[in-house]
Design a protein around this motif. Structure first.
Motif, PDB file in Angstrom:
ATOM      1  N   THR A 101       0.822  -1.212   0.000  1.00  0.00           N
ATOM      2  CA  THR A 101       0.000   0.000   0.000  1.00  0.00           C
ATOM      3  C   THR A 101       0.851   1.255   0.000  1.00  0.00           C
ATOM      4  N   LEU A 102       2.168   1.072   0.237  1.00  0.00           N
ATOM      5  CA  LEU A 102       3.053   2.231   0.335  1.00  0.00           C
ATOM      6  C   LEU A 102       3.544   2.632  -1.045  1.00  0.00           C
ATOM      7  N   THR A 103       3.382   3.885  -1.372  1.00  0.00           N
ATOM      8  CA  THR A 103       3.936   4.379  -2.619  1.00  0.00           C
ATOM      9  C   THR A 103       5.270   5.038  -2.313  1.00  0.00           C
ATOM     10  N   ALA A 104       6.328   4.332  -2.610  1.00  0.00           N
ATOM     11  CA  ALA A 104       7.668   4.817  -2.252  1.00  0.00           C
ATOM     12  C   ALA A 104       8.109   5.930  -3.193  1.00  0.00           C
ATOM     13  N   ASN A 105       7.754   5.779  -4.475  1.00  0.00           N
ATOM     14  CA  ASN A 105       8.044   6.822  -5.457  1.00  0.00           C
ATOM     15  C   ASN A 105       6.759   7.122  -6.210  1.00  0.00           C
ATOM     16  N   ASP A 106       6.417   8.400  -6.262  1.00  0.00           N
ATOM     17  CA  ASP A 106       5.141   8.780  -6.855  1.00  0.00           C
ATOM     18  C   ASP A 106       5.383   9.746  -8.001  1.00  0.00           C
ATOM     19  N   HIS A 107       5.421   9.205  -9.218  1.00  0.00           N
ATOM     20  CA  HIS A 107       5.612  10.011 -10.418  1.00  0.00           C
ATOM     21  C   HIS A 107       6.755  11.011 -10.269  1.00  0.00           C
ATOM     22  N   ILE A 108       7.928  10.491 -10.075  1.00  0.00           N
ATOM     23  CA  ILE A 108       9.096  11.360  -9.888  1.00  0.00           C
ATOM     24  C   ILE A 108       9.740  11.674 -11.231  1.00  0.00           C
ATOM     25  N   ASP A 109      10.004  12.946 -11.434  1.00  0.00           N
ATOM     26  CA  ASP A 109      10.751  13.397 -12.603  1.00  0.00           C
ATOM     27  C   ASP A 109      12.091  13.925 -12.123  1.00  0.00           C
ATOM     28  N   LEU A 110      13.134  13.596 -12.850  1.00  0.00           N
ATOM     29  CA  LEU A 110      14.457  14.041 -12.443  1.00  0.00           C
ATOM     30  C   LEU A 110      15.345  14.134 -13.671  1.00  0.00           C
ATOM     31  N   ASP A 111      16.144  15.213 -13.737  1.00  0.00           N
ATOM     32  CA  ASP A 111      17.093  15.338 -14.842  1.00  0.00           C
ATOM     33  C   ASP A 111      18.505  15.419 -14.297  1.00  0.00           C
ATOM     34  N   ILE A 112      19.334  14.555 -14.786  1.00  0.00           N
ATOM     35  CA  ILE A 112      20.715  14.527 -14.318  1.00  0.00           C
ATOM     36  C   ILE A 112      21.616  14.854 -15.494  1.00  0.00           C
ATOM     37  N   VAL A 113      22.397  15.913 -15.314  1.00  0.00           N
ATOM     38  CA  VAL A 113      23.111  16.489 -16.435  1.00  0.00           C
ATOM     39  C   VAL A 113      24.612  16.306 -16.235  1.00  0.00           C
ATOM     40  N   PRO A 114      25.323  15.884 -17.264  1.00  0.00           N
ATOM     41  CA  PRO A 114      26.778  15.753 -17.139  1.00  0.00           C
ATOM     42  C   PRO A 114      27.412  17.070 -16.718  1.00  0.00           C
ATOM     43  N   GLY A 115      28.436  16.996 -15.924  1.00  0.00           N
ATOM     44  CA  GLY A 115      29.151  18.200 -15.504  1.00  0.00           C
ATOM     45  C   GLY A 115      28.475  18.943 -14.374  1.00  0.00           C
ATOM     46  N   ARG A 116      27.500  18.325 -13.732  1.00  0.00           N
ATOM     47  CA  ARG A 116      26.862  18.981 -12.597  1.00  0.00           C
ATOM     48  C   ARG A 116      26.665  18.005 -11.440  1.00  0.00           C
ATOM     49  N   ILE A 117      26.631  18.594 -10.252  1.00  0.00           N
ATOM     50  CA  ILE A 117      26.349  17.782  -9.072  1.00  0.00           C
ATOM     51  C   ILE A 117      24.908  18.024  -8.657  1.00  0.00           C
ATOM     52  N   HIS A 118      24.133  16.952  -8.721  1.00  0.00           N
ATOM     53  CA  HIS A 118      22.713  17.066  -8.432  1.00  0.00           C
ATOM     54  C   HIS A 118      22.443  16.451  -7.064  1.00  0.00           C
ATOM     55  N   CYS A 119      21.988  17.254  -6.111  1.00  0.00           N
ATOM     56  CA  CYS A 119      21.703  16.725  -4.783  1.00  0.00           C
ATOM     57  C   CYS A 119      20.263  16.277  -4.690  1.00  0.00           C
ATOM     58  N   LEU A 120      20.087  15.082  -4.170  1.00  0.00           N
ATOM     59  CA  LEU A 120      18.756  14.571  -3.927  1.00  0.00           C
ATOM     60  C   LEU A 120      18.567  14.602  -2.430  1.00  0.00           C
ATOM     61  N   LEU A 121      17.714  15.527  -1.979  1.00  0.00           N
ATOM     62  CA  LEU A 121      17.594  15.764  -0.550  1.00  0.00           C
ATOM     63  C   LEU A 121      16.257  15.238  -0.068  1.00  0.00           C
ATOM     64  N   GLY A 122      16.291  14.581   1.067  1.00  0.00           N
ATOM     65  CA  GLY A 122      15.038  14.081   1.609  1.00  0.00           C
ATOM     66  C   GLY A 122      15.294  13.348   2.898  1.00  0.00           C
ATOM     67  N   GLU A 123      14.221  13.203   3.667  1.00  0.00           N
ATOM     68  CA  GLU A 123      14.375  12.525   4.942  1.00  0.00           C
ATOM     69  C   GLU A 123      14.541  11.034   4.731  1.00  0.00           C
ATOM     70  N   ASN A 124      14.886  10.347   5.832  1.00  0.00           N
ATOM     71  CA  ASN A 124      14.922   8.895   5.773  1.00  0.00           C
ATOM     72  C   ASN A 124      13.536   8.405   5.418  1.00  0.00           C
ATOM     73  N   GLY A 125      13.477   7.516   4.447  1.00  0.00           N
ATOM     74  CA  GLY A 125      12.194   6.962   4.074  1.00  0.00           C
ATOM     75  C   GLY A 125      11.426   7.811   3.085  1.00  0.00           C
ATOM     76  N   ALA A 126      12.071   8.863   2.553  1.00  0.00           N
ATOM     77  CA  ALA A 126      11.367   9.722   1.591  1.00  0.00           C
ATOM     78  C   ALA A 126      11.298   9.083   0.210  1.00  0.00           C
ATOM     79  N   GLY A 127      12.133   8.062  -0.006  1.00  0.00           N
ATOM     80  CA  GLY A 127      12.100   7.382  -1.301  1.00  0.00           C
ATOM     81  C   GLY A 127      13.312   7.624  -2.180  1.00  0.00           C
ATOM     82  N   LYS A 128      14.339   8.243  -1.606  1.00  0.00           N
ATOM     83  CA  LYS A 128      15.540   8.526  -2.405  1.00  0.00           C
ATOM     84  C   LYS A 128      16.237   7.245  -2.843  1.00  0.00           C
ATOM     85  N   SER A 129      16.439   6.366  -1.866  1.00  0.00           N
ATOM     86  CA  SER A 129      17.180   5.142  -2.176  1.00  0.00           C
ATOM     87  C   SER A 129      16.393   4.252  -3.124  1.00  0.00           C
TER      88      SER A 129
END
Lengths: 527, 474
Positions: free
Chosen positions: A31-59
């Motif tokens: 019943t848990l939706t760990a990731n809900d329609h996530i959009d993300l763009d990762i671009v060469p030559g940049r550092i993209h931080c994914l910030l979120g609490e424990n259990g937010a769905g980053k991992s």
């Protein structure tokens, strides 16, 4: 090259021609939706931080990207070409590499064996270790990540193990490098070093994804920031954002990052540890001649990188490990001769490091867990008195703000923070002389951290001696009246609260205080 | 779980050269206690090295843990008891003990060694007592390994001298050694099966069942075809088949591996008994009369006195067992497949994240292990009488398992332990034929007793593959 989308989600982006893009990634566990329609763009030559609490769905998101999990919905594309990763082999082939939070290294293998594993250079199935060593040395020199190919992983400090983990990803020439909570196990100096490495990899044109929940680190290094909360992207920012804004975005309400704490009114030493020496089953001296004391009404924080003897120290105080040498006294009473039950009865409360394992029984109900260590008080002629147990549970749930659907639900249904509240509530529900808490807020959401810290300080103000084992400098800063820094089983020094972070960091690496102060000043001068 | 332990082969007291060990002993800590709140206490520690320089292994100071101490003392006590028994045997010894190095039929006759029984037993008893002292006293770590070796040799020498003293027949040394290798053959092969399975992370308690099934298959196929080779291949096939059952339920269906192993053993026992009773027994002549493995004498080498008999006139199975030890070692340590087997046995998730198919590797290792167990099983029929009988393996699969654990999951060491058990087994029957006062039933117990003592004495110190017995779930 600025493809940072500041636009709100939904109106997202024309198909990014360059780089990696995730569109509408959704993953459900029951019943848990760990990731809900996530959009993300990762671009060469940049550092993209994914910030979120424990259990937010980053991992979860990154495991999908790395091919360890299948997404239920959504697409992954690289340079506009849609990808389907069913296993890590495929994602690695597409140029994705991952530095795992829990290193994916075989402990008893050498550095070289770990780095070549899965992409062995072989002739007719035979290993060519000489070539492997050569390759490791080349990589090590090229990226200036010093490792020795023949060292066994289990004998290496965590910082070096992480280098091996990074080299493993680079050996595959990963274009997109994911760092999953890489700073959790490092000293501040090692974190600086890691950030230098990340920057230089970025400058080579690689894309870096940096997953963390530590705001300070995000602001230090991020080019782009995406904040995730409860499986959804809740906002994007750049490095000019303020810590408060990011925290609010991450938690969903404004948070008080600094807990109010009055100076300690320390009394007589409650706990005295003298020349304590402890060996593990294999004979390694894990706590080596440690002497310290904790006074009534004072919080002593034991700081140090994971695995430097703090865990064992805390366990010894509870009678969970045999003592080789030395004294542990609680108000003059020798604890080393007592078993765990007697220690608890003597007035020691314990919040274990691994709460899922040692802190509660996850299949028992909230009410049952709240009386685990004092069932005797809730019985009559050997029968459990459920009315009292439940009344107790209702009271604790109120008092500790434990968010649960009901006290009859198994503890496994609670979030990390609420489960930890149950543990703390149970330990504080009897008069204590000493509270020992290992990593009291590990894996706990920010809101709960605030609450737990407040309760611990209240307990201190009641005159209880408190010993906190923590690897998080933020936590130490928030709680400590004094700080004992441990390195390889020794107490490097005991310093007052307010000692600068870089000094603490150097001490965590084993440098005595005086030298650490000098070195820290020099370090500051360099910048 | 994942704390770093050194490999168990390092002797405990050794590795102290950690710089900075010499933390000030007395003065410092009490100062620390009296220290004012604002003051700072420090200890002298290792010289600082910048993280970038830290690429070397670090070792914590080691000492004797409580577990190791208990282990040492109980081993010492055991040796002490043996020494006491040996002292008692001194009073039971009279006459000369003779040890024949050659058999009557050998071309080159080596002399028969005669020793006075009583002094040898007495010296053995004293050596055992000395070894006991070394174990009981602390701080003699360096000598302990030697003391253990001396105790073992003294036990064998003393026991043999007592048994042979005053007997009409000499103790046949070459028979003893030849029998050692012969009886160790199935144990070596069984243990190698265990090495393959367990290094890949699958606990194999079912070696016994695999060997039993293989023994049956070898007997029947050997009888029907009249060919030993066919029998051997049938045995390997049966071993692999039972391995496949293990793999299917352990790896694919994630069943508890110890329970599964027990079930497979029972399945093998029931299946072979049923087939034996209902099919084979009624036609024993055709179905249970397989040809025997003949000793193969290696040209020239078999003529070497003593050694020739022991090493170079054995059956093909014994040679295969010895070669297999090297083969398994080579596979594990020198091939890509072996590296992957070890990686999935230690940290399957790490292997998975670099694209290794954990399930496939484990399957391959378990099936390969089945080949060795099958060969080992064929020994009980093709290597002995050519006929199968109910429960013909009599628990040898479990002794192979003990050899595997005592051999620390390493092929060479496991084979050595298997040889030890073979030695004890053969000793029992040799001593029996010499007519010692010990009843033959007790002597039959000897290998099993030795297993218990050896496993209890050594098992405390061993660490197996980290993921042994843990099913891998993504």
């Amino acid at each position: 090259m600025s493809t940072t989308t500041t636009a709100p989600i939904g109106s997202a982006a024309d198909p990014a021609p360059q780089g990696l893009s995730l569109r509408g990634i959704t993953k459900r566990f029951g019943t848990l939706t760990a990731n809900d329609h996530i959009d993300l763009d990762i671009v060469p030559g940049r550092i993209h931080c994914l910030l979120g609490e424990n259990g937010a769905g980053k991992s979860t998101l990154m495991n999908i990207l790395y091919g360890l999990l299948d997404a239920d919905e959504g697409t992954i594309s690289i340079d506009g070409v849609e990808q389907h990763f069913r296993n890590p082999r495929q994602s690695m082939a597409a140029g994705i590499g991952m530095v795992h939070q829990h290193f994916m290294l075989v402990d008893v293998f050498t550095v070289a064996e770990n780095i070549i594993l899965g992409r062995e250079q072989a002739t007719g199935g035979l290993l060519n270790m000489r070539q492997a060593r050569q390759k490791v040395l080349e990589l090590s020199n090229r990226y200036r990540l010093r490792v020795q190919p023949d060292s066994r992983i289990e004998h290496l400090p965590v910082g070096v193990q992480q280098r091996v983990e990074i080299l493993k990803a680079l050996a595959n020439d990963a274009k997109y490098l994911i760092f999953d909570e890489p700073t959790a196990v490092l000293t501040p100096q090692e974190i600086d070093e890691l950030m230098t490495v990340m920057r230089s990899l970025r400058d080579e044109g690689r894309a870096i994804v940096f997953i963390t929940h530590k705001l300070r680190e995000v602001l230090a290094i991020a080019d782009d920031i995406t904040v995730i909360r409860r499986g959804k992207v809740v906002g994007q920012a750049d490095a000019s954002a303020s810590e408060g804004d990011l925290a609010e975005m991450m938690v969903g309400r404004s948070v008080n990052l600094q807990v109010d704490k009055s100076p300690a009114e320390a009394g007589e030493p409650t706990l005295v540890v003298e020349n304590l020496t402890v060996a593990d089953a294999s004979g390694q001296v894990v706590v080596d001649d440690v002497s310290l004391d904790v006074r009534a009404g004072e919080i002593l924080c034991v700081a140090g990188v994971q695995g430097n003897g703090q865990t064992e120290l805390a366990e010894v105080l509870l009678g969970l490990r045999p003592v080789l040498k030395g004294r542990v006294e609680l108000q003059g009473r020798d604890l080393t001769k007592l078993g765990t039950r007697e220690t608890i009865a003597a007035g020691v409360g314990f919040v274990p490091e691994d709460r899922q394992h040692d802190g509660y029984v996850s299949t028992f109900t909230v009410a049952e867990n709240l009386v685990l260590n004092q069932v005797g008080g809730f019985t009559r002629r050997g029968n459990l008195r459920w009315d009292q147990i439940k009344a107790n549970a209702r009271a604790k749930v109120d008092e500790f703000d434990i968010r649960t659907q009901g006290i009859d639900l198994p503890l496994s249904s609670l979030s990390g923070g609420n489960a930890q509240k149950v543990v703390l509530a149970r330990e504080l529900s009897r008069p204590l002389k000493l509270l020992v808490a290992s990593q009291p807020t590990r894996g706990v959401d920010v809101g709960a951290i605030e609450f737990l810290h407040k309760r611990i300080i209240e307990e201190r103000d009641r005159g209880t001696a408190v010993l906190i084992v923590s690897t998080e400098l933020d936590e130490i800063e928030a709680l400590a009246d004094r700080i004992a820094v441990m390195n390889r089983g020794h107490v490097v020094g005991i310093v007052p609260a307010g000692t600068p972070r870089d000094v603490l960091g150097l001490m965590m690496a084993g440098i005595p205080y005086d030298e650490a102060v000098v070195a820290a000043e020099e370090g500051a001068g360099d910048e | 779980m994942n704390t770093t332990y050194p490999r168990p082969d390092g002797t405990p007291e050794k590795v102290p050269p950690v710089p900075g060990d010499a933390a000030p002993a007395d003065a410092e800590p009490s100062d620390a206690r009296r220290a004012d709140e604002s003051s700072v206490t420090t200890a002298t520690l290792a010289p600082y090295r910048h993280p970038a320089q830290l690429d070397e292994e670090v070792h914590l100071r080691t000492t004797e843990s409580a577990e190791a101490r208990r282990q040492r003392l109980s081993t010492g006590a055991l040796i002490g008891i043996v020494a006491a028994v040996m002292l008692w045997l001194v009073t039971q010894t009279s006459g000369t003990a003779r040890f024949a190095l050659s058999n009557a039929l050998d071309e080159v006759q080596l002399p028969t060694i005669s020793v006075p029984g009583l002094p040898v037993v007495l010296v053995s008893a004293l050596l055992l007592a000395a070894a006991c002292v070394v174990y009981v006293l602390p701080g003699m770590g360096r000598w302990r390994r030697w003391a253990g070796l001396v105790a073992g040799l003294a036990l064998v020498a003393g026991f043999l001298s007592w048994a042979a003293a005053g007997r009409s027949l000499p103790f046949l040394v070459s028979n003893q050694l030849q029998g050692t290798l012969l009886l160790a053959t199935p144990l070596i092969l069984g243990a190698l099966c265990g090495v393959m399975c367990e290094r890949s992370g699958v606990v194999n308690v079912a070696i016994e069942g695999q060997m039993l099934t293989a023994a049956f298959a070898a007997a029947v196929v050997g009888s029907v075809t009249g060919s030993v080779t066919a029998g051997l291949f049938a045995a390997m096939f049966a071993g692999v088949l039972m391995g496949a059952v293990l793999a299917l339920f352990a790896i694919t269906y994630l069943m508890d591996q110890v329970v599964l192993g027990v079930v497979i053993n029972l399945l093998a026992l029931g299946l072979t008994s049923f087939l034996f009773d209902s099919l084979v027994k009624p036609q024993s002549g055709e179905l249970n009369d397989a040809p025997l493995l003949e000793p193969i004498q290696i040209p020239l080498l078999h003529k070497i006195p003593l050694l020739g008999d022991v090493l170079f006139s054995q059956t093909i199975l014994a040679y295969l067992a010895l070669i297999s030890v090297v083969v398994v070692w080579f596979i594990l340590e020198r091939t890509v497949w072996g590296l992957r087997i070890r990686s999935v046995g230690e940290h399957p998730k790490a292997a998975d994240t670099v694209g290794i198919n954990v399930v496939a590797i484990r399957w391959s290792a378990v099936l390969a292990g089945g080949l060795f167990a099958g060969l080992g099983g064929s020994f009980f029929t093709l290597g002995v009488t050519g006929a199968f009988n109910d429960d013909i393996t009599v628990g040898k699969g479990f002794i192979a398992l003990a050899a595997l654990i005592m051999g620390r999951w390493r092929p060479g060491l496991a084979a050595l332990m298997a040889l030890f058990f073979g030695f004890v087994d053969q000793l029992g029957s040799q001593v029996q034929t010499m007519g010692t006062p010990i009843s033959s039933d007790w002597l039959k117990l000897l290998p099993y007793l030795a297993t218990i003592v050896a496993v209890a004495g050594l098992i405390g110190r061993v660490r197996g593959p980290a993921a042994d017995g843990v099913p891998y779930v993504k």
